[in-house]
Design a protein around this motif. Structure first.
Motif, short mmCIF file in Angstrom:
data_model
loop_
_atom_site.label_atom_id
_atom_site.label_comp_id
_atom_site.label_asym_id
_atom_site.label_seq_id
_atom_site.Cartn_x
_atom_site.Cartn_y
_atom_site.Cartn_z
N GLN A 40 0.80 -1.22 0.00
CA GLN A 40 0.00 0.00 0.00
C GLN A 40 0.84 1.27 0.00
O GLN A 40 0.35 2.34 0.37
CB GLN A 40 -0.95 0.00 1.20
N CYS A 41 2.10 1.18 -0.42
CA CYS A 41 2.90 2.39 -0.55
C CYS A 41 2.66 3.06 -1.89
O CYS A 41 3.13 4.18 -2.12
CB CYS A 41 4.38 2.12 -0.32
N LEU A 42 1.93 2.40 -2.79
CA LEU A 42 1.51 2.99 -4.06
C LEU A 42 0.06 2.56 -4.27
O LEU A 42 -0.23 1.37 -4.41
CB LEU A 42 2.38 2.49 -5.21
N LEU B 200 -1.46 3.64 2.44
CA LEU B 200 -2.44 4.65 2.04
C LEU B 200 -3.71 3.96 1.56
O LEU B 200 -3.68 2.84 1.05
CB LEU B 200 -1.90 5.51 0.89
N ALA B 201 -4.85 4.67 1.70
CA ALA B 201 -6.10 4.22 1.12
C ALA B 201 -6.91 5.45 0.72
O ALA B 201 -7.04 6.39 1.52
CB ALA B 201 -6.90 3.37 2.10
N PHE B 202 -7.42 5.47 -0.50
CA PHE B 202 -8.28 6.55 -0.99
C PHE B 202 -9.62 5.96 -1.42
O PHE B 202 -9.65 5.00 -2.20
CB PHE B 202 -7.62 7.29 -2.16
N THR C 208 -10.29 12.39 -3.65
CA THR C 208 -10.05 13.46 -2.68
C THR C 208 -9.86 12.96 -1.25
O THR C 208 -9.06 13.51 -0.51
CB THR C 208 -11.18 14.50 -2.70
N HIS C 209 -10.59 11.93 -0.84
CA HIS C 209 -10.58 11.51 0.56
C HIS C 209 -9.64 10.33 0.78
O HIS C 209 -9.85 9.25 0.20
CB HIS C 209 -12.00 11.13 1.01
N GLY C 210 -8.61 10.55 1.61
CA GLY C 210 -7.61 9.51 1.84
C GLY C 210 -7.20 9.41 3.29
O GLY C 210 -7.39 10.33 4.09
N ILE C 211 -6.62 8.26 3.63
CA ILE C 211 -6.08 7.99 4.95
C ILE C 211 -4.65 7.48 4.79
O ILE C 211 -4.37 6.66 3.91
CB ILE C 211 -6.92 6.94 5.71
N ALA C 212 -3.77 7.97 5.63
CA ALA C 212 -2.39 7.49 5.69
C ALA C 212 -2.13 6.89 7.06
O ALA C 212 -2.56 7.45 8.08
CB ALA C 212 -1.40 8.64 5.44
N PRO D 178 -4.44 5.49 15.96
CA PRO D 178 -4.19 4.15 16.50
C PRO D 178 -3.08 4.21 17.54
O PRO D 178 -2.21 5.08 17.49
CB PRO D 178 -3.76 3.35 15.26
N PRO D 179 -3.08 3.28 18.50
CA PRO D 179 -2.13 3.37 19.61
C PRO D 179 -0.71 2.95 19.26
O PRO D 179 0.19 3.10 20.09
CB PRO D 179 -2.74 2.41 20.64
N ALA D 180 -0.50 2.43 18.05
CA ALA D 180 0.83 1.93 17.67
C ALA D 180 0.97 1.95 16.16
O ALA D 180 0.02 2.29 15.44
CB ALA D 180 1.03 0.51 18.21
N TYR D 181 2.14 1.59 15.71
CA TYR D 181 2.44 1.51 14.28
C TYR D 181 1.40 0.68 13.54
O TYR D 181 0.99 -0.39 13.99
CB TYR D 181 3.83 0.90 14.10
N ARG D 182 0.96 1.19 12.38
CA ARG D 182 0.05 0.45 11.51
C ARG D 182 0.60 0.47 10.09
O ARG D 182 1.11 1.48 9.62
CB ARG D 182 -1.35 1.05 11.54
N SER D 183 0.49 -0.68 9.39
CA SER D 183 1.07 -0.81 8.06
C SER D 183 0.04 -0.87 6.95
O SER D 183 0.36 -0.60 5.79
CB SER D 183 1.94 -2.06 7.99
N GLY D 184 -1.22 -1.22 7.27
CA GLY D 184 -2.24 -1.37 6.26
C GLY D 184 -3.53 -0.67 6.64
O GLY D 184 -3.86 -0.55 7.82
N VAL D 185 -4.27 -0.22 5.63
CA VAL D 185 -5.53 0.50 5.88
C VAL D 185 -6.46 0.28 4.70
O VAL D 185 -6.01 0.14 3.56
CB VAL D 185 -5.27 2.01 6.11
N ALA D 186 -7.77 0.21 4.97
CA ALA D 186 -8.76 0.03 3.91
C ALA D 186 -10.07 0.68 4.31
O ALA D 186 -10.49 0.58 5.48
CB ALA D 186 -8.98 -1.45 3.60
N TRP D 187 -10.71 1.34 3.37
CA TRP D 187 -12.05 1.88 3.59
C TRP D 187 -13.06 0.74 3.61
O TRP D 187 -12.96 -0.20 2.83
CB TRP D 187 -12.42 2.87 2.49
#
Length: 374
Positions: free
Chosen positions: A212-214, A263-265, A269-273, A305-314
């Motif tokens: 999810q880095c691209l 990242l997730a879009f 326009t609307h995204g989360i890192a 989030p309380p700690a490191y996170r590597s992945g995200v999804a809407w």
């Protein structure tokens, strides 16, 4: 920033660093972010909770899966360590090993699937270790469609705009990120000109942590996440990778294991890192940020989030709900990423959701799970 699933020496902008890094259906009621966010405690893994929970599937392997492509409630692909690629067509009850022959020495970190038969996988590493494979028959046969020949390149992530057009990105080569492009579904690739790419910072790179880095949204917009330098950044292109703009992200950087990891879009326009510091036991006080203008500006989550996170999804069907995953747990937001709440303690590296309301996650020790509603 990269590693092969365990601590090892890895390349970063021409210097070595040591990091430990470094992608049944979900019922409609379980997808409602408020229902997930009401989970106040982290119940044991595999146990159903009000609002649902991760149901671990038996993958039959101990490979670490940082690459995940969720096609539907029934179909998903994972790609990971030791050249392993698995596919399910029955919701995870059975997984078929469809690994490319002779790939045991490769590290797959990303997989993009168009359906149950067509998929493209990316292997990471210096020089010829970075490769792309494609299948059109569910993994029965594979074609190697790209092998990197530049010893300075190290490919991290891949994304597709549609069934034909896609990109892959390499850590900076001669001071700029390198972008690889396909217009035929991954059958052939070419390196794009670098004149539209901003200069990289010293020590800057991408994290091959979750695929999810691209990421892309729509027919032309694509975003690239960075870390390892003085500032974490998100780069954006509105023309399929030919020209880019760079924006600082408020997720802490300044060390090889810090920055934006995923990242997730949900639209252009609307995204989360998400990200933080991958180093075990190190704090990640600002592990998430949001944008409402396509990445031109980013705002730190009020309750990250309380700690490191590597992945995200809407969450599918939701404009404000999302899941974030990492080694120490899964978090949910019901307000577009402004506040997060932990709902599961299990370790996952990446997460992906489908249009037919299913979410999948994968990670270390062969872990694959699907979110199950009550």
């Amino acid at each position: 920033m990269k590693s092969l699933g365990k601590t090892r020496r890895v390349r970063s902008m021409g210097r070595a660093v040591s990091v430990g890094l470094c992608g049944a259906a979900l019922a409609a009621t379980a997808l409602t972010a408020p229902g997930l966010a009401q989970e106040a405690s982290a119940a044991p893994e595999g146990q159903s909770r009000r609002g649902g929970g991760w149901d671990l599937k038996d993958s039959g392997t101990d490979a670490r899966f940082r690459g995940l492509a969720a096609v539907s409630r029934s179909t998903a692909w994972v790609a990971g360590a030791k050249g392993t690629v698995l596919r399910t067509s029955d919701g995870g009850r059975k997984w078929r090993d469809v690994s490319p022959p002779g790939a045991e020495g490769l590290e797959f970190r990303d997989v993009e699937a168009f359906d149950g038969r067509r998929a493209v996988v990316l292997a990471i590493g210096e020089g010829e270790a970075s490769r792309v494979f494609r299948t059109a028959d569910g993994g029965a046969t594979w074609t190697e469609s790209f092998r990197n020949t530049d010893p300075k390149a190290f490919y991290d992530c891949m994304t597709f705009f549609d069934r034909s057009h896609g990109l892959a990105m390499s850590d900076p080569v001669d001071g700029k990120y390198r972008i690889l492009s396909t217009a035929d579904g991954g059958r052939s690739w070419k390196v794009l000109p670098s004149d539209g790419m901003p200069a990289a910072q010293e020590g800057e790179a991408g994290f091959a942590a979750s695929g999810q880095c691209l990421v892309s949204s729509g027919p032309r917009d694509v975003w690239l996440a960075t870390g390892g330098a003085a500032r974490a950044r998100v780069l954006h292109s509105a023309d399929r990778g030919r020209t880019w703009t760079a924006t600082d992200a408020p997720i802490p950087a300044g060390a090889p294991a810090r920055g934006v990891f995923g990242l997730a879009f949900r639209d252009r326009t609307h995204g989360i890192a998400v990200g933080g510091d991958y180093t075990p036991d190190q704090p990640s006080p600002k592990a998430a940020a949001t944008t409402g203008d396509g990445g031109r500006t980013w705002t730190t989550a009020a309750q990250p989030p309380p700690a490191y996170r590597s992945g995200v999804a809407w969450l599918p069907g939701s404009h404000r709900g999302a899941l974030a995953v990492g080694p120490t747990g899964t978090d949910v937001t019901s307000d577009g990423g402004r506040t997060w709440r932990t709902v599961d303690p299990g370790s996952y590296d990446t997460v992906d959701c489908t249009r037919d309301r299913a979410c999948w996650a994968s990670g270390e020790k062969g872990r694959i799970a699907r979110w199950e509603g009550n």
